[in-house]
Design a protein around this motif. Structure first.
Motif, mmCIF file in Angstrom:
data_model
loop_
_atom_site.group_PDB
_atom_site.id
_atom_site.type_symbol
_atom_site.label_atom_id
_atom_site.label_comp_id
_atom_site.label_asym_id
_atom_site.label_seq_id
_atom_site.Cartn_x
_atom_site.Cartn_y
_atom_site.Cartn_z
ATOM 1 N N ASP A 56 0.493 -1.349 -0.296
ATOM 2 C CA ASP A 56 0.122 0.223 0.208
ATOM 3 C C ASP A 56 1.057 1.252 0.082
ATOM 4 O OD1 ASP A 56 -2.046 -1.298 0.719
ATOM 5 O OD2 ASP A 56 -2.397 -1.477 2.168
ATOM 6 N N LEU A 57 0.545 2.236 -1.004
ATOM 7 C CA LEU A 57 1.427 2.997 -1.390
ATOM 8 C C LEU A 57 1.095 4.499 -1.426
ATOM 9 C CD1 LEU A 57 2.303 0.676 -3.094
ATOM 10 C CD2 LEU A 57 4.915 2.376 -3.199
ATOM 11 N N LYS A 144 3.167 10.528 2.566
ATOM 12 C CA LYS A 144 4.142 10.427 2.246
ATOM 13 C C LYS A 144 4.266 8.709 3.110
ATOM 14 C CE LYS A 144 6.236 14.240 0.201
ATOM 15 N NZ LYS A 144 4.830 15.317 1.254
ATOM 16 N N LEU A 145 3.556 7.781 2.518
ATOM 17 C CA LEU A 145 3.480 6.222 3.506
ATOM 18 C C LEU A 145 3.629 4.724 2.103
ATOM 19 C CD1 LEU A 145 3.383 4.788 6.149
ATOM 20 C CD2 LEU A 145 0.642 4.629 5.576
ATOM 21 N N LEU A 146 4.312 3.967 2.929
ATOM 22 C CA LEU A 146 4.483 2.816 2.304
ATOM 23 C C LEU A 146 4.405 1.867 3.186
ATOM 24 C CD1 LEU A 146 7.297 1.505 -0.114
ATOM 25 C CD2 LEU A 146 6.514 0.186 1.337
ATOM 26 N N VAL A 147 3.562 1.194 2.999
ATOM 27 C CA VAL A 147 3.457 -0.094 4.354
ATOM 28 C C VAL A 147 3.435 -2.278 3.871
ATOM 29 C CG1 VAL A 147 1.882 -0.875 5.831
ATOM 30 C CG2 VAL A 147 1.633 1.240 5.118
ATOM 31 N N ALA A 148 3.814 -2.667 3.857
ATOM 32 C CA ALA A 148 4.169 -4.277 2.718
ATOM 33 C C ALA A 148 3.985 -4.973 3.905
ATOM 34 C CB ALA A 148 6.317 -3.828 3.245
ATOM 35 N N ASP A 149 3.082 -5.746 3.179
ATOM 36 C CA ASP A 149 2.551 -7.035 3.791
ATOM 37 C C ASP A 149 2.016 -6.931 5.342
ATOM 38 O OD1 ASP A 149 3.236 -8.266 2.019
ATOM 39 O OD2 ASP A 149 5.003 -9.560 2.249
ATOM 40 N N GLY A 150 1.722 -5.186 5.326
ATOM 41 C CA GLY A 150 0.881 -4.975 6.829
ATOM 42 C C GLY A 150 1.690 -5.055 8.275
ATOM 43 N N LEU A 151 3.205 -5.626 7.589
ATOM 44 C CA LEU A 151 4.526 -5.612 8.617
ATOM 45 C C LEU A 151 5.961 -4.901 8.860
ATOM 46 C CD1 LEU A 151 5.826 -9.860 7.417
ATOM 47 C CD2 LEU A 151 4.163 -8.468 8.821
ATOM 48 N N ALA A 152 5.205 -3.836 8.013
ATOM 49 C CA ALA A 152 6.907 -2.843 7.959
ATOM 50 C C ALA A 152 6.228 -1.374 7.091
ATOM 51 C CB ALA A 152 8.177 -2.429 7.817
ATOM 52 N N MET A 153 6.878 -0.067 7.532
ATOM 53 C CA MET A 153 6.217 1.150 6.722
ATOM 54 C C MET A 153 7.112 2.137 6.880
ATOM 55 S SD MET A 153 4.490 2.615 10.472
ATOM 56 C CE MET A 153 4.712 4.803 9.461
ATOM 57 N N ILE A 154 7.469 2.718 5.366
ATOM 58 C CA ILE A 154 8.428 3.839 6.257
ATOM 59 C C ILE A 154 7.282 5.107 5.391
ATOM 60 C CG2 ILE A 154 9.702 5.016 4.147
ATOM 61 C CD1 ILE A 154 10.970 2.169 3.168
ATOM 62 N N THR A 155 7.674 6.304 6.404
ATOM 63 C CA THR A 155 6.917 7.477 6.032
ATOM 64 C C THR A 155 7.847 8.235 6.193
ATOM 65 O OG1 THR A 155 5.544 8.406 6.986
ATOM 66 C CG2 THR A 155 6.506 7.438 8.915
ATOM 67 N N GLY A 156 7.738 10.296 6.704
ATOM 68 C CA GLY A 156 8.628 10.706 6.255
ATOM 69 C C GLY A 156 8.691 11.909 5.247
ATOM 70 N N GLY A 157 9.408 12.699 4.937
ATOM 71 C CA GLY A 157 9.353 13.750 3.986
ATOM 72 C C GLY A 157 9.649 13.476 2.336
ATOM 73 N N ARG A 158 10.081 12.116 2.105
ATOM 74 C CA ARG A 158 10.242 11.641 0.638
ATOM 75 C C ARG A 158 10.065 11.616 -0.250
ATOM 76 N NH1 ARG A 158 15.112 10.139 3.006
ATOM 77 N NH2 ARG A 158 16.910 11.173 2.814
ATOM 78 N N GLU A 182 4.035 -2.986 16.800
ATOM 79 C CA GLU A 182 2.947 -2.143 17.021
ATOM 80 C C GLU A 182 2.200 -0.906 16.558
ATOM 81 O OE1 GLU A 182 -0.361 0.211 19.632
ATOM 82 O OE2 GLU A 182 2.037 1.048 18.912
ATOM 83 N N VAL A 183 2.999 -0.322 15.634
ATOM 84 C CA VAL A 183 2.653 1.296 15.030
ATOM 85 C C VAL A 183 2.155 0.724 13.757
ATOM 86 C CG1 VAL A 183 3.962 1.655 13.458
ATOM 87 C CG2 VAL A 183 2.984 3.717 14.427
ATOM 88 N N LEU A 184 2.025 -0.872 13.174
ATOM 89 C CA LEU A 184 2.184 -1.205 11.297
ATOM 90 C C LEU A 184 0.360 -0.796 11.515
ATOM 91 C CD1 LEU A 184 3.247 -1.485 9.064
ATOM 92 C CD2 LEU A 184 5.170 -1.760 11.665
ATOM 93 N N PRO A 185 -0.635 -1.634 12.473
ATOM 94 C CA PRO A 185 -2.138 -1.422 12.439
ATOM 95 C C PRO A 185 -2.606 0.068 12.714
ATOM 96 C CG PRO A 185 -1.113 -3.360 14.341
ATOM 97 C CD PRO A 185 0.044 -2.537 13.504
#
Length: 488
Positions: A56-57, A144-158, A182-185
């Motif tokens: 999810d992006l 800005k958000l990328l979530v992979a497999d409900g397990l890991a996410m990237i957020t920030g300014g890019r 815990e933040v992934l859900p």
């Protein structure tokens, strides 16, 4: 309507994250800062390549350039192996006119939506739509958000574009955070809220030129050619030389652990609803947290227009003994003259109260950039980070201006961890070093001065905005008088 899928359980990524979380409370999250462009690109590429269930992006800007095409190619490969891909982009930040987008959207495992679209795709009709519906269109999805497999996410300014990943004539100094736990859900719920919002529209409903030549098989051929052409490029080398995939799989990423809150505007903000409680806005939540600072506050903000409220907040903290330091763009590194003009009105009052101000130099980070890329590039600050005392850190998309606080929808991660706090403080310290930023000071006669050092360590003092022309300074000053501060 679709919602987040259950997290993967039997993949390399799932096993690695389980290993990384051994001995950690399930109420904590793990954080890993991505403070250079190549690492940030590699992290996104690795998560896309490792995903087995869902991706999810959502991005304000998703360019059709080297980075955008590479990541899109990886997303297509993920969809081909059965991963469900949902991509949400903002309509003003990302001009959705490429007919290949429809081919992607026709993939059984890919869905693309546009947030708060303008009716016309181009030309006069689009301009008229913007003018007629300015109230609605003025609200943009800056997330800005990328979530992979409900397990890991990237957020920030890019955003997704070359400049955010160290490949452009203008490089954006920025920072992201890779998070697990815990933040992934929370991230999944935030994405679902935006994806299913009434202002998120499928690209198939927009006016994009379509023809039979733009089909999935042709797109796969283009993708294979693109990946072959990129073989040996800086991005491919960085990905090949990176150990991140193996480190993620083995649980070896040095995550820092602590409590976390994902702060995100509700998507209804784009409708301009007056009944949304102010307390739900991330800007208000950050303001309340900042007010509780006891010792130090470091802020990096690409656009910084404190207004009367912000100026009173920062000067009040200084009076209480809190050391306040703020880094923003100089007139020469800023890409919006009117923003600099609005900010400049508050410099003297902040300095008189003891607030430390720095403005980024265009040569910041030059040696680091030359390590990977030939040629020179101009630096501009794009990061939005907050360091509060010695425990809290924030990385996100929120600038300190009226547009971020009142109009755009924003996102960011608040982290409670002393090591992350210190990493962000050290990054801030590096960015405000004399070879990277101008220290703005007041002379004995209460005039503004800019202090820095040349490449040999010799002091430099300027008495007007450095590296600018008379026209740039005059334009910024003239624009500062426009009564539009809350809009920029």
């Amino acid at each position: 309507m679709t919602t987040s899928l259950k997290p993967a359980t039997d993949s390399r990524l799932a096993e690695g994250i389980r290993d990384a979380a051994i001995g950690k409370s399930d109420k904590l999250s793990g954080f890993y800062l991505l403070d250079d462009g190549l690492s940030a690109f590699v992290a996104r590429a690795v998560l896309i390549e490792e995903a087995t269930v869902s991706l999810d992006l959502k991005y304000y800007i998703y360019e059709d350039d080297s980075v955008g095409r590479l990541l899109t190619s990886l997303l297509l490969k993920a969809a081909d192996r059965g991963v469900r891909v949902r991509l949400l982009v903002d309509d003003l930040g990302t001009r959705v006119v490429n007919p290949w987008i429809l081919a992607l959207d026709r993939h059984p495992n890919m869905q693309i939506r546009v947030f708060n679209p303008v009716e016309g795709r181009s030309g006069v009709k689009r301009a008229l739509e913007q003018a007629i519906n300015l109230g609605r269109i003025n609200h943009r999805m800056h997330n800005k958000l990328l979530v992979a497999d409900g397990l890991a996410m990237i957020t920030g300014g890019r955003n997704i574009a070359d400049g955010y990943f160290s490949k452009s004539s203008v490089e954006f100094l920025d920072v992201d955070v890779l998070a697990i736990g815990e933040v992934l859900p929370q991230s999944g719920q935030v994405f679902d809220d935006y994806w299913n919002s009434v202002v998120s529209v499928s690209v198939s409903e927009l006016l994009i030129a379509d023809d039979e030549t733009h089909n999935l098989e042709e797109l796969r051929k283009r993708t294979r050619k693109l990946l072959d052409d990129e073989a040996g490029s800086e991005f491919t080398r960085a990905l090949e030389q990176s150990k991140m995939a193996a480190e993620l799989a083995n649980g070896d990423i040095p995550f820092r652990w602590g409590k976390a809150r994902l702060l995100a505007d509700p998507p209804e903000k784009a409708l301009g609803k007056d009944d949304i409680p102010r307390e739900e806005y991330p800007g208000f939540q950050l303001e309340e947290i900042i007010r509780d600072s006891k010792e130090r506050l470091n802020i990096s903000a690409a656009y910084f227009i404190p207004g009367v409220i912000g100026t009173d907040l920062f000067t009040g903290l200084e009076k209480r003994g809190v050391s306040v330091g703020i880094l923003t763009n100089s007139l020469s590194s800023n890409d919006v003259a009117i923003v600099h003009g609005a900010y400049a009105r508050y410099r003297k009052k902040l300095l008189q109260a003891g607030v430390d101000l720095w403005e980024l130099r265009t040569v910041a980070g030059e040696e680091r950039r030359k390590k990977w890329f030939r040629g020179e590039s101009k630096a501009t600050l794009h990061a939005k980070t907050f360091v509060m005392d010695h425990q809290l850190g924030f990385v996100g998309s929120i600038n300190l201006d009226g547009r971020s606080l009142l109009w755009n929808t924003e996102i960011g991660l608040l982290m409670e961890n002393t090591q992350v706090n210190q990493q962000l403080h050290e990054l801030f310290t590096d960015w405000v070093a004399p070879d990277s930023a101008w220290a703005v000071k007041l002379s004995d006669s209460d005039k503004l001065e800019w202090h820095a050092e040349d490449e040999d360590g010799n002091p430099i003092v300027e008495h007007k905005d450095p590296e600018t022309t008379l026209w740039q300074r005059s334009l910024s000053w003239l624009l500062s008088w426009l009564p539009v501060e809350s809009q920029i």
